[in-house]
Design a protein around this motif. Structure first.
Motif, PDB file in Angstrom:
ATOM      1  N   VAL A 174       0.835  -1.191   0.000  1.00  0.00           N
ATOM      2  CA  VAL A 174       0.000   0.000   0.000  1.00  0.00           C
ATOM      3  C   VAL A 174       0.873   1.246   0.000  1.00  0.00           C
ATOM      4  O   VAL A 174       1.604   1.504   0.928  1.00  0.00           O
ATOM      5  CB  VAL A 174      -0.926   0.011   1.233  1.00  0.00           C
ATOM      6  N   GLU A 175       0.769   1.997  -1.084  1.00  0.00           N
ATOM      7  CA  GLU A 175       1.483   3.252  -1.219  1.00  0.00           C
ATOM      8  C   GLU A 175       0.527   4.250  -1.837  1.00  0.00           C
ATOM      9  O   GLU A 175      -0.653   3.983  -2.020  1.00  0.00           O
ATOM     10  CB  GLU A 175       2.724   3.069  -2.105  1.00  0.00           C
ATOM     11  N   TYR A 190      -4.254 -10.453  -8.616  1.00  0.00           N
ATOM     12  CA  TYR A 190      -2.876 -10.275  -8.157  1.00  0.00           C
ATOM     13  C   TYR A 190      -2.001 -11.443  -8.601  1.00  0.00           C
ATOM     14  O   TYR A 190      -0.857 -11.252  -9.038  1.00  0.00           O
ATOM     15  CB  TYR A 190      -2.843 -10.149  -6.638  1.00  0.00           C
ATOM     16  N   LEU A 191      -2.523 -12.663  -8.477  1.00  0.00           N
ATOM     17  CA  LEU A 191      -1.745 -13.838  -8.877  1.00  0.00           C
ATOM     18  C   LEU A 191      -1.434 -13.812 -10.371  1.00  0.00           C
ATOM     19  O   LEU A 191      -0.352 -14.226 -10.796  1.00  0.00           O
ATOM     20  CB  LEU A 191      -2.504 -15.115  -8.523  1.00  0.00           C
ATOM     21  N   VAL A 192      -2.373 -13.329 -11.170  1.00  0.00           N
ATOM     22  CA  VAL A 192      -2.154 -13.229 -12.615  1.00  0.00           C
ATOM     23  C   VAL A 192      -1.202 -12.086 -12.946  1.00  0.00           C
ATOM     24  O   VAL A 192      -0.301 -12.219 -13.784  1.00  0.00           O
ATOM     25  CB  VAL A 192      -3.503 -13.034 -13.343  1.00  0.00           C
ATOM     26  N   GLN A 193      -1.394 -10.972 -12.276  1.00  0.00           N
ATOM     27  CA  GLN A 193      -0.628  -9.762 -12.577  1.00  0.00           C
ATOM     28  C   GLN A 193       0.818  -9.860 -12.109  1.00  0.00           C
ATOM     29  O   GLN A 193       1.742  -9.476 -12.827  1.00  0.00           O
ATOM     30  CB  GLN A 193      -1.324  -8.561 -11.924  1.00  0.00           C
ATOM     31  N   GLY A 194       1.029 -10.354 -10.898  1.00  0.00           N
ATOM     32  CA  GLY A 194       2.378 -10.412 -10.349  1.00  0.00           C
ATOM     33  C   GLY A 194       2.895  -9.023 -10.003  1.00  0.00           C
ATOM     34  O   GLY A 194       2.304  -8.007 -10.364  1.00  0.00           O
ATOM     35  N   ALA A 235       5.328  -7.575 -11.231  1.00  0.00           N
ATOM     36  CA  ALA A 235       5.858  -6.908 -12.424  1.00  0.00           C
ATOM     37  C   ALA A 235       4.763  -6.235 -13.248  1.00  0.00           C
ATOM     38  O   ALA A 235       5.060  -5.585 -14.253  1.00  0.00           O
ATOM     39  CB  ALA A 235       6.602  -7.919 -13.291  1.00  0.00           C
ATOM     40  N   ASP A 236       3.501  -6.376 -12.827  1.00  0.00           N
ATOM     41  CA  ASP A 236       2.370  -5.815 -13.582  1.00  0.00           C
ATOM     42  C   ASP A 236       2.452  -6.245 -15.045  1.00  0.00           C
ATOM     43  O   ASP A 236       2.643  -5.440 -15.961  1.00  0.00           O
ATOM     44  CB  ASP A 236       2.342  -4.291 -13.469  1.00  0.00           C
ATOM     45  N   ARG A 237       2.249  -7.543 -15.265  1.00  0.00           N
ATOM     46  CA  ARG A 237       2.438  -8.135 -16.590  1.00  0.00           C
ATOM     47  C   ARG A 237       1.441  -7.619 -17.630  1.00  0.00           C
ATOM     48  O   ARG A 237       1.768  -7.525 -18.805  1.00  0.00           O
ATOM     49  CB  ARG A 237       2.295  -9.659 -16.500  1.00  0.00           C
ATOM     50  N   LYS A 264      -0.503  -3.145  -6.881  1.00  0.00           N
ATOM     51  CA  LYS A 264      -0.705  -2.382  -5.648  1.00  0.00           C
ATOM     52  C   LYS A 264      -2.185  -2.081  -5.422  1.00  0.00           C
ATOM     53  O   LYS A 264      -2.676  -2.141  -4.288  1.00  0.00           O
ATOM     54  CB  LYS A 264       0.106  -1.094  -5.705  1.00  0.00           C
ATOM     55  N   VAL A 265      -2.873  -1.753  -6.498  1.00  0.00           N
ATOM     56  CA  VAL A 265      -4.314  -1.522  -6.396  1.00  0.00           C
ATOM     57  C   VAL A 265      -5.025  -2.805  -5.978  1.00  0.00           C
ATOM     58  O   VAL A 265      -5.886  -2.801  -5.092  1.00  0.00           O
ATOM     59  CB  VAL A 265      -4.883  -1.010  -7.743  1.00  0.00           C
ATOM     60  N   LEU A 266      -4.673  -3.916  -6.601  1.00  0.00           N
ATOM     61  CA  LEU A 266      -5.310  -5.194  -6.285  1.00  0.00           C
ATOM     62  C   LEU A 266      -5.060  -5.582  -4.829  1.00  0.00           C
ATOM     63  O   LEU A 266      -5.961  -6.084  -4.142  1.00  0.00           O
ATOM     64  CB  LEU A 266      -4.791  -6.282  -7.224  1.00  0.00           C
TER      65      LEU A 266
END
Length: 308
Positions: free
Chosen positions: A57-58, A193-197, A199-201, A209-211
């Protein structure tokens, strides 16, 4: 009034199916780079933005999706979901007036209420965060529940003596459905999140971070509601069955669910568990939610006679 409730129930189901299709179309268009509408005004920051702390969280200003980019299907996805919520909500309201209690005294009513709260929880969080691209997950869960409800008996029948406590039935089961609905959005965020990782694929998905923030916000809202539901259930059990806790399958599943989310809240703020492990706990947690919801169908116990 009962027939009107069923008409609104059918209308809500049709709208929910259309909303799911629109969410899928929205995600597909974004994935293919067809972002046809750009909202130039950023979404308002919630009052707690910058206050919530934890693993990822930022400030949200750096997160992808802050500009409100959407697709041609995006407004339809939101509008149809909102219309489905209104139809199902009115259906439950009319049903509640007829039965003079919370409209979740049998498995049909309980399942429709669960479907309703899933969509409400998603819409509330979607208004604060750019998560419409993963909206097909909670809306898909709600649609699946609705489709299952169509196979259940819809007749209004007298409740068994143990359930004839309108105030506790309304509050206890109502809090369960609210918590379940909120946890469904945390599940969707965990899958994303698991899909995105880290690295924000995928550019069409919300940033990790949003997820992470959405999942955390959903759990800290749903967790105390679920805990209160368990406490009220124990009180009701002492009234109906002369004991506070009896390790009934439904009770046990609810306790394991609560513990899973408690572990998530602890793990998310530890460096070794933050990120992917915490997201996996969200998936496990919602799996336990489904077990708690349906456990009385598979295991014999004191809750089995009600289907709740």
């Amino acid at each position: 009034m009962a027939s009107g409730s069923l008409v609104l129930y059918a209308a809500g189901g049709i709208l929910l199916a259309l909303a799911f299709a629109a969410h899928v179309a929205h995600a597909v268009l974004l994935a293919n780079g067809r972002r046809t509408v750009v909202l130039l005004v950023p979404r308002s920051r919630p009052a707690y933005a910058g206050v919530v702390t934890g693993s990822f969280v930022e400030s949200r200003s750096a997160d992808r999706g802050e500009d409100g980019i959407t697709s041609a299907a995006g407004p339809f996805a939101f509008g149809l979901t909102l219309a489905a919520v209104v139809a199902l909500g009115l259906s439950l309201l009319l049903r509640g007036i007829v039965v003079e209690r919370g409209p979740w005294g049998n498995l049909f009513e309980y399942t429709v209420a669960f479907s309703f709260t899933v969509t409400v929880g998603y819409l509330l969080l979607e208004r604060r965060y750019p998560i419409r691209s993963i909206g097909f997950v909670p809306v898909g869960v709600a649609l699946t529940l609705f489709l299952y409800s169509t196979s259940l008996p819809k007749e209004i029948e007298p409740l068994v003596p143990a359930l004839q406590n309108a105030p506790l039935l309304t509050i206890h089961v109502g809090m369960a459905t609210i918590a379940y609905g909120i946890f469904a959005t945390s599940f969707a965020a965990g899958i994303g999140y698991l899909v995105q990782g880290t690295a924000d694929r995928f550019a069409w998905l919300p940033g990790h971070k949003v997820l992470d923030e959405v999942a955390y916000r959903a759990v800290i809202i749903g967790f105390p509601i679920f805990a209160t539901m368990i406490i009220l259930g124990s009180w009701w059990a002492s009234i109906a069955w002369s004991r506070y806790w009896g390790w009934d399958p439904k009770e046990t599943a609810a306790l394991v669910t609560w513990l899973t989310y408690a572990v998530y809240l602890h793990a998310r703020n530890r460096r070794s568990w933050a990120g992917r492990p915490a997201a996996l706990l969200l998936v496990v947690g919602f799996g336990m939610v489904l077990v708690t919801y349906s456990g009385s169908l598979w295991f014999s116990g004191l809750h089995a006679y009600s289907g709740l």
